[in-house]
Enzyme design. Structure first.
Site, PDB file in Angstrom:
ATOM      1  CE  LYS A 109      -7.065   0.001   1.320  1.00 48.56           C
ATOM      2  NZ  LYS A 109      -7.827  -0.118   2.565  1.00 48.56           N
TER       3      LYS A 109
ATOM      4  CG  HIS B  33      -3.902  -1.655  -1.241  1.00 51.76           C
ATOM      5  ND1 HIS B  33      -4.321  -0.352  -1.284  1.00 51.76           N
ATOM      6  CD2 HIS B  33      -3.655  -1.936   0.059  1.00 51.76           C
ATOM      7  CE1 HIS B  33      -4.308   0.162  -0.064  1.00 51.76           C
ATOM      8  NE2 HIS B  33      -3.904  -0.786   0.769  1.00 51.76           N
TER       9      HIS B  33
ATOM     10  CB  SER C 291      -0.928   0.010   1.211  1.00 53.87           C
ATOM     11  OG  SER C 291      -0.166  -0.012   2.401  1.00 53.87           O
TER      12      SER C 291
END
Lengths: 83, 462
Positions: free
Chosen positions: B244, B213, B185
């Protein structure tokens, strides 16, 4: 391979000086985080150098207990010579 | 105040940031207008630091699902699934995720952070070993501490070091569980998963991959790095988040391992917390549906990621090793990172500041995350603000650096005799971007004409 406390100590001193990139006075009583200003991750990174040199792995809970250079030397010696 | 004396150094830093009026760790949005725009202190701001990879937070179907679920099932569940019962939506979301991953089991958690806490603390017991990539997210470290296993870390993305660590443990009893991430990240780099899988097989260890991610970002169908690397069969547990690419909140773990469901009554972060509210469950279920059926979102996201990553590199910024939706510019020190961040915000662009110990190798980062919802002109506008600020702060050359794409000239335009690779590169880049000229490209163009007046002959030029 056995390593004496003296050998481990000089290894720790060298690794610390390399991590800090500046000359420092070091002794067994030097406090690694408060005295030298290394954050928790920087300490773990520099411990990796010691682990490689001695072919040991120091568990994170043992690293967390380390306050001084002397504590680290003792932990490394314990793991190195313990078997 | 004695209780907080231990925080004195941290407090000093925080207060000095507060006094500037711009504290990157205490930002408040008046309103959010869309996945890419919001209001801060009465001003319209372009959002480039929200991890909203697919831009689904404002998708009308996602919102409708959340509204309907709230009307039908209420605002909250007011209890844990173990003590107070699951709703149908929790089970349905778990089935959909298991189906998406082609796995038999799925558990949903109330946050992504708790998914790592819940899985890592429960997988590895007192006599087992967790072996973490050194650059792992805080939730992986915290999950490791919550359990009773021995925890060691290996050098970031280094299969040889992992191999060494497992060799040292070869004669020690207990299971070994390796934990890595899909996309990291902070710098947006990916794990060398195929190599890790080889090491895992060699030593008979288990492998957990956190795709927080990379879900919806990597892989043919968006399942993440394990899919992209073609090693899904070798990944024992995939952990991920809803906050996300799926635009909500919550986390999950999928697996094919027999007996997986026992974790529902063994994992404390699963048992002792309230379950996700109906609105979130419904929104995430619909967002997953969108992720699966709109591959164009992923394409758009990666186009934007490559454009922004290459753009920053071309300007002379030091960026992460590969193009991903996380794009970080490496700053010389925290002070410069704060100054850069503040100037960007004043110019109308919101990014993130990331500092040690949250960052690898003590780096100070100005971190951006791009979205599929960003338009090309928004990306180019962000690049031009980075260019202006980088020059003001003396971080990048006043004139454009020689871009990376110069090294890869491709087209050979009819009717011209390009003199060197630089000319070809500039011209190709200009041609590629003529359809959407930007401030940054106009600067490139004029600089090129100044430097090489004889060669600045492009399509449409007089």
């Amino acid at each position: 391979m056995q390593n004496s406390a003296e050998q481990i100590r000089s290894l720790v001193f060298d690794a610390l000086r390399a991590a800090l990139e500046r000359p420092v006075e070091l002794s067994d009583d030097t406090n690694i985080t408060e005295g030298l200003g290394l954050d928790s991750v920087a300490v773990m990174d520099f411990v990796m150098e010691i682990e490689d040199a001695l072919d040991i792995s120091i568990p994170l809970d043992r690293i967390a207990e380390v306050k001084t250079v002397g504590d680290l030397v003792a932990a490394a010696q314990d793991l190195k010579g313990g078997h | 105040m004695a209780l907080f004396d231990k925080y004195a150094p941290l407090m000093g830093q925080f207060e000095s940031l507060e006094s500037t009026g711009y504290n990157p760790f205490n930002v408040s949005f008046d309103r959010v207008l869309s996945p890419t725009e919001g209001m801060i202190a009465g001003r319209r701001i372009l959002l480039l630091g929200t991890n909203n990879y697919l831009g689904l937070t404002y998708d009308p179907d996602v919102i409708d699902a959340a509204v309907a679920a709230t009307r039908n099932l209420g605002a909250g569940t007011t209890g844990s699934r173990v003590a107070n019962g699951s709703y149908g939506g929790h089970r349905q979301l778990e089935r959909h995720l298991a189906d998406f991953y082609g796995r038999r089991h799925c558990m949903v958690f109330s946050t992504g952070y708790q998914a790592n806490l819940g899985i890592l603390s429960a997988l590895a017991g007192k006599d087992d070993h967790l072996i973490l990539d050194a650059d792992s997210h805080a939730s992986i470290y915290d999950g490791s501490r919550l359990g009773h296993a021995q925890v060691t870390r290996f050098r970031h993305n280094d299969p040889d070091d992992l191999d060494n660590r497992l060799r040292r443990l070869a004669d020690t009893p207990g299971d070994k569980v390796i934990v890595v991430e899909g996309i990291y990240s902070m710098l947006g780099d990916t794990a060398p998963l195929r190599e890790f899988v080889e090491v895992k097989r060699k030593w008979g260890a288990y492998l957990v991959v956190d795709e927080a991610h990379s879900l919806g970002v990597l892989g043919r169908t968006g399942r993440g790095l394990a899919e992209a690397a073609g090693v899904e069969d070798e990944v024992d547990f995939i952990v991920g988040t809803f906050s996300k690419s799926l635009g909500g909140i919550g986390g999950f773990c999928v697996s094919d391992m027999d007996g997986f469901d026992i974790l529902r009554v063994a994992s404390r972060p699963y048992m002792f917390t309230a379950s996700l509210p109906p609105a979130v469950v419904a929104a995430v279920t619909e967002a997953l549906n969108q992720l699966r059926h709109r591959p164009a979102l992923r394409q758009q996201l990666m186009d934007n990621a490559r454009r922004f990553h290459a753009g920053l590199g071309d300007l002379g910024f030091q960026v992460g090793p590969e193009a991903s939706p996380v794009v970080s510019a490496i700053m010389p020190d925290p002070k410069t990172a704060f100054a850069f961040w503040t100037r960007l915000l004043e110019a109308g662009l919101y990014t993130n500041v990331s500092l040690p110990p949250a960052t690898p190798k003590g780096l100070a980062l100005l971190r951006s995350s791009v979205s599929a919802a960003h338009s090309r002109s928004q990306i180019d506008h962000a690049l031009s603000l980075f260019a202006d600020t980088g020059r003001e702060l003396g971080l990048i050359p006043a004139e454009p650096a020689i871009p990376t794409w110069v090294k890869h000239p491709t087209a050979n335009l009819a009717g011209t005799e390009p003199q060197d690779a630089l000319a070809i590169g500039f011209r190709n880049q200009l041609l590629a971007r003529l359809a959407a000229p930007s401030k940054a490209m106009a600067k490139y163009y004029s600089a090129f004409r100044r430097q090489s007046p004889g060669r600045a002959r492009i399509v449409g030029d007089k």
